[in-house]
Design a protein around this motif. Structure first.
Motif: not given
Ligand SMILES: Nc1ncnc2c1ncn2[C@@H]1O[C@H](COP(=O)(O)OP(=O)(O)OP(=O)(O)O)[C@@H](O)[C@H]1O
Ligand SMILES: [Mg+2]
Lengths: 278, 278
Positions: A211-227
């Motif tokens: 999340l970005s600093g306040r006010p929060a937006r979605t800034q970045y999404v990272l997928d984690v391959p390992a399960t």
């Protein structure tokens, strides 16, 4: 895979003495059924606010919040929550504490089965033998384990964890990460984990949202391959350290300590590990 | 339904055998030490009066007391009972009203802001000035007057302790139940009330002493009164110093009795808050 949690363009402001404080501004988040998403972001950016909105404890000013395809109208018994503070009731035994939600949620199973489930969860997190102890007799890590059991005892669809390991020492925390994997393997919930520990986020979640600093937006999404369950060594692989570098940089951007243009890399091809939003 | 906390009957974390021995030593110490103190006090008092050769209209000595009790024993029983039941009724009223006020102020910020200054002002009025007013206002209604003063003097600490206990409840405690759709009253009975019990009993220890003082003030001041206060007053009128001192001792005994009843109730209902010293 169907989406369990869908959050679209959610805005929320608190009314304070100095006027409205915009906390969330256009937040986007989707969590697939059975998924486990970690949310990271600068302190005070609105992560706890987000959990309270998902739990239905507050209503957003604008935007859409869907749980299992239906708009969140208010609290529902299909949600379980655990916080940094384990908030166990000191006058109850551990078993009675774990069974607390069952006194609120309409019973689905007979009482004996409920108690069996509570005992099973306690043994799953390694607390067998402590059922009849009082919270004051447990260490901080053990209390947090009990709090986790309480959040799961009524078989919630969604488990919300707000920095549950934040107050624990490093070794206890790593121990609880393994416990968390064991729990996730045995329980079918969809998880949202708020954390300020990047290693924790990539070790536990299959997706990390910055999340970005306040006010929060979605800034970045990272997928984690390992399960699935894995060794701590996994955090020292090249892949992990690459993810950590990316996330650390994103946090610096969110804090305003690094220029944002670095993130404006061309959209990565679909299926790659990292993808920038907006 | 109210959740009544289970009393903690055994000291925690200590092997049974050892805890019994320790318990015995503690009991004998907690009984013997005050008894020894009382004996020393009485002996010093007797010696002081004897050494100075004071007659009993200047200062009564312990040896004057048994004759005084023997002469007025029936009166002591009747008057003592009157003092006791009126104090207890006043105190029960104070608990009911104090808890109600505390709940109103604890749950509503607005009501707290509105009522608090009023209560503080009311409490600040020295009750010795209110006693003659009430005695004249409801002249002849001894029981009513006495109970009213006992109530007025003792409800304040109860109201304050409950309101502080409720308003300082960490939001997470509320949230774990509210997120499941629990009602305000469920949260009150299951969490807020038990959690404020230690503070409530702290206030009760103050309130019980205050109520007792209130009862006696009224008994002494109101004409043709009843109770041990009236007996004291008649001793004063007749310059019967041994009787006055005998009443004082009887009051002390009753006061101690009332106080320890509260302590016993605290042990039963809020014993969980007590930590074993390590
Ligand atoms: N009840 C409230 N009334 C007014 N402002 C609030 C309230 N709750 C939170 N805030 C403000 O909203 C902002 C976001 O709070 P929130 O607790 O969601 O942050 P957070 O991301 O969880 O922070 P942290 O990482 O420190 O836990 C903060 O600036 C906080 O001061
Ligand atoms: Mg927070």
């Amino acid at each position: 895979m169907t989406a369990m949690i869908e959050i679209r363009g959610v805005r929320h402001a608190y009314q304070t003495a100095d006027g409205p404080l915009q906390v969330l501004d256009g937040l986007e988040l989707t969590v697939d059924e059975g998924g486990f998403v970690a949310v990271v972001g600068p302190s005070g950016c609105g992560k706890s606010t987000l959990t309270r909105l998902i739990a239905g404890l507050m209503k957003p000013d604008a935007g859409e919040m869907l749980l299992h395809g239906r708009p969140v109208q208010g609290p529902r018994s299909t949600v379980g929550m655990a916080f940094q503070n384990p908030v166990l009731l000191e006058w109850r035994t551990i078993l009675q504490n774990v069974m607390l939600p069952l006194e609120i949620v309409p019973a689905k199973t007979p009482r004996r089965q409920q108690e069996e489930r509570a005992r099973y969860l306690l043994s799953l997190v390694g607390l067998d033998g402590f059922e009849d102890k009082r919270p004051s007799e447990l260490s901080g890590g053990m209390r947090q384990r009990a709090s986790l059991c309480r959040a799961l005892v009524h078989q919630p669809e969604v488990l919300i964890l707000d920095e549950p390991f934040g107050a624990l020492d490093a070794f206890t925390r790593e121990d609880l990460w393994q416990t968390m994997h064991r729990v996730k393997e045995n329980e079918p919930f969809t998880g949202v984990l708020i954390t300020h520990d990047l290693r924790e986020s990539i070790f536990l979640a299959n997706q990390v949202v910055v999340l970005s600093g306040r006010p929060a937006r979605t800034q970045y999404v990272l997928d984690v391959p390992a399960t699935g369950p894995r060794d701590l060594e996994h955090l020292y692989t090249a892949e992990a350290s690459e993810m950590l570098t990316v996330l650390r940089h994103q946090i610096e951007v969110a804090q305003g300590r690094a220029p944002a243009e670095d993130t404006a890399t061309p959209a990565p091809p679909p299926g790659s590990a990292a993808q920038g939003m907006q | 339904m109210a959740y009544v906390p289970v009393p903690v009957t055994k000291p925690r974390g200590v092997a049974m055998a050892r805890s019994k021995a320790v318990g015995k030593a503690l009991v004998s110490r907690s009984v013997m030490a005050p008894l020894a103190a009382i004996v020393v006090f009485v002996v010093l008092w007797e010696l002081l009066v004897q050494a100075n050769g004071w007659p009993d209209y200047v200062m009564a000595s312990p040896s004057d007391l048994p004759p005084a009790y023997a002469r007025y024993w029936d009166l002591f029983l009747v008057m003592g009972w009157q003092t006791l039941w009126r104090t207890v009724v006043g105190l029960v009223l104070a608990v009911v009203v104090g808890v109600a006020l505390g709940m109103i102020m604890g749950f509503s910020r607005l009501m707290r802001d509105a009522l608090y200054p009023l209560l503080v002002g009311f409490n600040a009025i020295p009750k010795a000035t209110v006693v003659p007013i009430v005695a004249l206002m409801f002249v002849g209604a001894h029981d009513f007057n006495t109970i009213l003063i006992a109530f007025m003097i003792s409800f304040f600490p109860i109201a304050v302790s409950i309101s502080i206990g409720l308003s300082t409840l960490e939001p997470e405690y509320r949230d774990i139940l509210r997120a499941l759709g629990a009602s305000q009253s469920t949260i009150f009975w299951k969490i807020a009330l038990p959690k404020t019990l230690p503070e409530f009993f702290g206030a009760m220890k103050v309130a019980v002493t205050l109520a007792f003082i209130g009862t006696n003030l009224m008994e002494i001041v109101s004409p043709h009164g009843r109770g041990l206060g009236a007996l004291f007053d008649s001793g004063k009128t007749n310059s019967d110093y041994p009787l006055m001192f005998a009443v004082l001792i009887a009051l002390a005994v009753l006061g101690i009795l009332l106080y320890y009843v509260v302590v016993a109730l605290e042990k039963i209902f809020a014993g969980w808050a007590e930590r074993t010293p390590t």
